[in-house]
Write a protein that holds these residues in place. Structure first.
Motif, short mmCIF file in Angstrom:
data_model
loop_
_atom_site.label_atom_id
_atom_site.label_comp_id
_atom_site.label_asym_id
_atom_site.label_seq_id
_atom_site.Cartn_x
_atom_site.Cartn_y
_atom_site.Cartn_z
N MET A 1 0.90 -1.24 0.00
CA MET A 1 0.09 -0.09 -0.20
C MET A 1 0.80 1.21 -0.20
N ALA A 2 0.79 1.93 -1.12
CA ALA A 2 1.68 2.96 -1.27
C ALA A 2 1.47 4.31 -0.40
N LEU A 3 0.14 4.46 0.28
CA LEU A 3 -0.13 5.35 1.07
C LEU A 3 0.84 5.58 2.56
N THR A 4 1.15 4.38 2.92
CA THR A 4 2.05 4.45 4.05
C THR A 4 3.75 4.75 4.00
N ARG A 5 3.51 4.78 2.61
CA ARG A 5 5.24 5.26 2.45
C ARG A 5 5.31 6.73 2.16
N ASN A 6 4.20 7.44 2.41
CA ASN A 6 4.11 9.02 2.10
C ASN A 6 4.20 9.31 3.82
N LEU A 7 5.07 10.18 4.03
CA LEU A 7 5.25 10.61 5.29
C LEU A 7 4.32 11.33 5.74
N ASP A 8 3.80 12.26 5.10
CA ASP A 8 2.72 13.27 5.31
C ASP A 8 1.43 12.44 5.76
N ALA A 9 0.88 11.44 4.92
CA ALA A 9 -0.02 10.63 5.10
C ALA A 9 0.07 9.93 6.66
N ARG A 10 1.62 9.30 6.81
CA ARG A 10 1.66 8.34 7.72
C ARG A 10 1.52 9.15 9.22
N GLU A 11 1.88 10.52 9.17
CA GLU A 11 1.76 11.52 10.22
C GLU A 11 0.23 11.62 10.60
N VAL A 12 -0.46 11.72 9.52
CA VAL A 12 -1.91 12.39 9.74
C VAL A 12 -2.74 10.94 10.22
N LEU A 13 -2.39 9.94 9.69
CA LEU A 13 -2.81 8.54 10.21
C LEU A 13 -2.80 8.34 11.69
N ASN A 14 -1.14 8.49 11.82
CA ASN A 14 -1.03 8.04 13.20
C ASN A 14 -1.70 8.87 14.30
N GLN A 15 -1.79 10.44 13.85
CA GLN A 15 -2.27 11.46 14.88
C GLN A 15 -3.81 11.12 15.06
N ILE A 16 -4.82 10.69 13.74
CA ILE A 16 -5.84 10.31 13.79
C ILE A 16 -6.48 9.01 14.85
N VAL A 17 -5.36 8.06 14.57
CA VAL A 17 -5.51 6.75 15.14
C VAL A 17 -5.14 6.69 16.43
N ASN A 18 -4.36 7.70 17.13
CA ASN A 18 -4.13 7.65 18.38
C ASN A 18 -4.90 8.60 18.98
N ASP A 19 -5.96 9.38 18.63
CA ASP A 19 -6.82 9.94 19.30
C ASP A 19 -7.72 9.20 20.13
N PRO A 20 -7.78 9.77 21.56
CA PRO A 20 -8.52 8.67 22.30
C PRO A 20 -10.10 8.35 21.91
N ARG A 21 -10.62 9.18 21.29
CA ARG A 21 -11.90 9.05 20.57
C ARG A 21 -11.92 7.91 19.46
N TYR A 22 -10.77 7.71 18.82
CA TYR A 22 -10.72 6.91 17.55
C TYR A 22 -11.53 5.45 17.83
N ALA A 23 -11.23 4.78 19.03
CA ALA A 23 -11.94 3.37 19.23
C ALA A 23 -13.38 3.47 19.15
N ASP A 24 -13.96 4.59 19.57
CA ASP A 24 -15.09 4.61 19.62
C ASP A 24 -15.87 4.98 18.16
#
Length: 615
Positions: A1-24
């Motif tokens: 998956m090419a998206l995860t080789r994009n540093l900008d995308a990886r940063e945003v994905l990590n920030q979203i997934v690590n939000d405490p509300r993401y699990a809900d």
């Protein structure tokens, strides 16, 4: 998956997934009322309209319109089921999706549809890999009428491209779909009900399929932009406040669906607010239902280059610690640095070091560096700088986000770790949020930014004669966990001590955020082949450089459940017995990645030549 080789995308994905509300937000229950209601509405409307026309209770033209609407409604349950966002039960999820999907394509099966749709997600905009590119720019002789024959297009696409990538199982299910579709049409057209079949099914199905393709594909992706190179510009959202916009069932926020595809459609709006609204800052293009987007600002290669800056001020903050105020050479504004952000500093001799941003203005930023004479040379090079010297810095990145929606915060810094914690304290003070700030140092004289810390109500702890911190972690956490977040920054041993003390007194790992001072991991740009060994059978499969482990396993008939194909949902996590892992997902925590015993097979790879997994 090419998206995860994009540093900008990886940063945003990590920030979203690590939000405490993401699990809900990503949670899918066994029975999801909005999904079930939509599926029942589609099937019920189609059934009622068809029976009403056959029994002469309503005019045929009314039934045709109703059935077009039913076909349109049926797409969303089928679509969400392909991402396992309808039910937590795999069987029930696929059953609801497939039954409802019969209105779009008779005999549709989830194996074939999931393969088609997930390749669209993985390779958006890439000719030859994305099955839906022709829906964005239909062949000129046909125009938008081409959209009514999406199934025919997919068959042509498979014969040209898909057969080179898809597994034998997917090919079998695609052929099965075609055979059964043909059989259904032949059977009805040869029956006494052929006229009703044409008017009440074929016509609504074709028109409805065209409306679906226009609404959910044609207007959603700018021509020529790809998910791999322009992840936040290759998918749009539909602007406007019309109630009709809500009839897009979340796809008016189509960018949300491509960032976190496993989130149910009725929760898309909540994703905009995750990670302090980071997705709103990515330049996502907007358009109207019929009105195309205005000029799309696509990040250029120059925008990703380090920014030339000049040292405009230097201050001794504490013994061995200096702060450096940097301003852009051309006077232009620096990209915004949120609390917890760092920059890559490009020094003489090709050295690159990461330092937290202590403070930032429109065209300046302040860094603080402790001199380490036994270090690798970066701090010595920084301390050798003088006012007027020039260097370069990257745009700020943030792996240590201050999530601003928690009710309370505990901030603890050790030594130079205050450089990441201090801007958090300033931000929380500005927001009026309740927080505690604890700062540990070798001595009171070694504490930098004393005036700023005092204004934030910091409690300072000096080490005792034995070298141990005077902070009593057991007493600090004695009251049990707050309904909030704990932020730790400093030496790894210091943070381990505090984390263990907090967990022992009831804090859970999801509440604890840490930042250590080592070299931050960068995206591995190389895609190297490796071998996967299946522990239960001993079988081996070679994973090619251009494919994922899931793709390779599918080639030999091993199905691994997946929902997002970009490392954000955890569906494909698999235990690892041997081999080092190149983690490229956003789902696993730092501690889980360091343990090295689980892998997201959709995006992560072997760091070496092989992995042995529990399959």
């Amino acid at each position: 998956m090419a998206l995860t080789r994009n540093l900008d995308a990886r940063e945003v994905l990590n920030q979203i997934v690590n939000d405490p509300r993401y699990a809900d937000v990503m949670h899918v229950p066994l029975i999801s009322p909005p999904q079930v209601l939509l599926a029942m509405s589609a099937l019920g409307l189609f059934t009622a309209a068809t029976l009403g026309a056959i029994n002469h209770l309503i005019p045929t033209w009314v039934a045709i319109i109703c059935n077009i609407v039913a076909v349109y409604l049926a797409f969303t349950p089928l679509h969400d089921a392909s991402h396992r966002a309808v039910s937590s039960s795999p069987f029930l999820n696929d059953l609801i999706g497939v039954i409802t999907g019969q209105l779009l394509l008779p005999a549709i099966n989830m194996t074939a549809f999931r393969a088609i749709h997930m390749d669209h997600h993985r390779y958006t905009g890439q000719e030859g890999r994305d099955p839906d590119t022709a829906f964005v720019t239909p062949p000129k002789p046909f125009g938008v009428a081409y959209l009514m024959f999406a199934d025919v297009h997919w068959v042509i696409w498979y014969l040209r491209y898909g057969r080179h990538y898809w597994s034998r199982k997917v090919a079998v299910y695609l052929v099965l779909l075609l055979v059964m579709m043909a059989a259904v049409h032949v059977a009805f057209l040869m029956s006494p009900w052929w006229k009703e079949f044409l008017l009440l099914y074929v016509v609504p199905q074709r028109v409805g399929l065209g409306v679906v393709a226009y609404t959910f594909a044609h207007i959603q992706h700018p021509e020529g932009l790809t998910w791999e190179n322009e992840p936040f510009q290759s998918t749009m959202y539909v602007r406007g406040n019309s109630p009709l916009r809500r009839l897009m069932f979340g796809q008016e926020e189509h960018i949300i669906h491509h960032v976190v595809p496993h989130v149910p459609w009725f929760k898309y709006k909540r994703v905009w607010d995750l990670a302090n609204g980071v997705l709103r800052q990515q330049g996502v293009p907007a358009r109207g239902w019929f009105e195309g987007p205005s000029a799309i600002a696509v990040p250029t290669a120059d925008a990703r280059k380090p920014v030339p800056v000049r040292v405009v001020a230097i201050s001794n903050e504490a013994p061995g610690i200096r702060s450096f105020t940097l301003a852009t050479v051309d006077g232009k504004a620096l990209p915004c640095a949120s609390a917890g952000a760092h920059v890559d500093v490009h020094l003489a001799g090709g050295m690159v070091r990461q330092y937290s941003v202590v403070a930032a203005g429109d065209a300046t930023c302040r860094l603080a560096v402790r001199r380490e004479d036994e270090g690798r040379g970066g701090s010595r090079a920084m301390h050798a700088l003088a006012v007027g010297d020039t260097l370069a810095i990257s745009k700020p990145r943030n792996n240590f986000v201050l999530y601003e929606t928690a009710p309370r915060y505990v901030l603890i810094a050790g030594g130079i770790g205050i450089t990441a914690i201090l801007p958090m304290a300033h931000r929380l003070k500005a927001l009026g949020k309740p927080f505690e700030l604890h700062v540990c140092a070798r001595s009171f004289a070694d504490v930098p930014f004393a005036g700023e810390l005092a204004s934030c109500g910091a409690i300072i702890y000096a080490d005792g004669p034995d070298g141990r911190s005077s902070l009593d972690a057991a007493a600090l956490f004695a009251g049990g966990p707050l309904t909030g977040l704990l932020y730790l920054c400093g030496p790894s041993g210091f943070m381990d001590w505090l984390r263990e003390a907090a967990i022992a007194r009831g804090w859970n790992q999801a509440q604890i955020r840490i930042e250590s001072f080592g070299t931050l991991a960068q995206a591995n740009e190389e895609q190297l082949p490796f071998t996967v060994t299946l522990a239960r059978s001993g079988r081996q499969v070679s994973v090619r450089a251009e494919e994922s482990a899931i793709d390779a396993l599918a080639r030999i008939g091993i199905d691994v459940p997946f929902a997002c194909m970009q490392g954000t949902c955890g569906t494909c996590i698999t235990p690892v017995f041997t081999g080092a892992i190149d983690h490229r997902d956003a789902y696993l925590s730092r501690e889980e990645k360091e343990a090295g015993d689980r892998i997201c097979l959709c995006v992560s790879r072997a760091a070496g030549s092989d992995l042995t997994i529990d399959l």
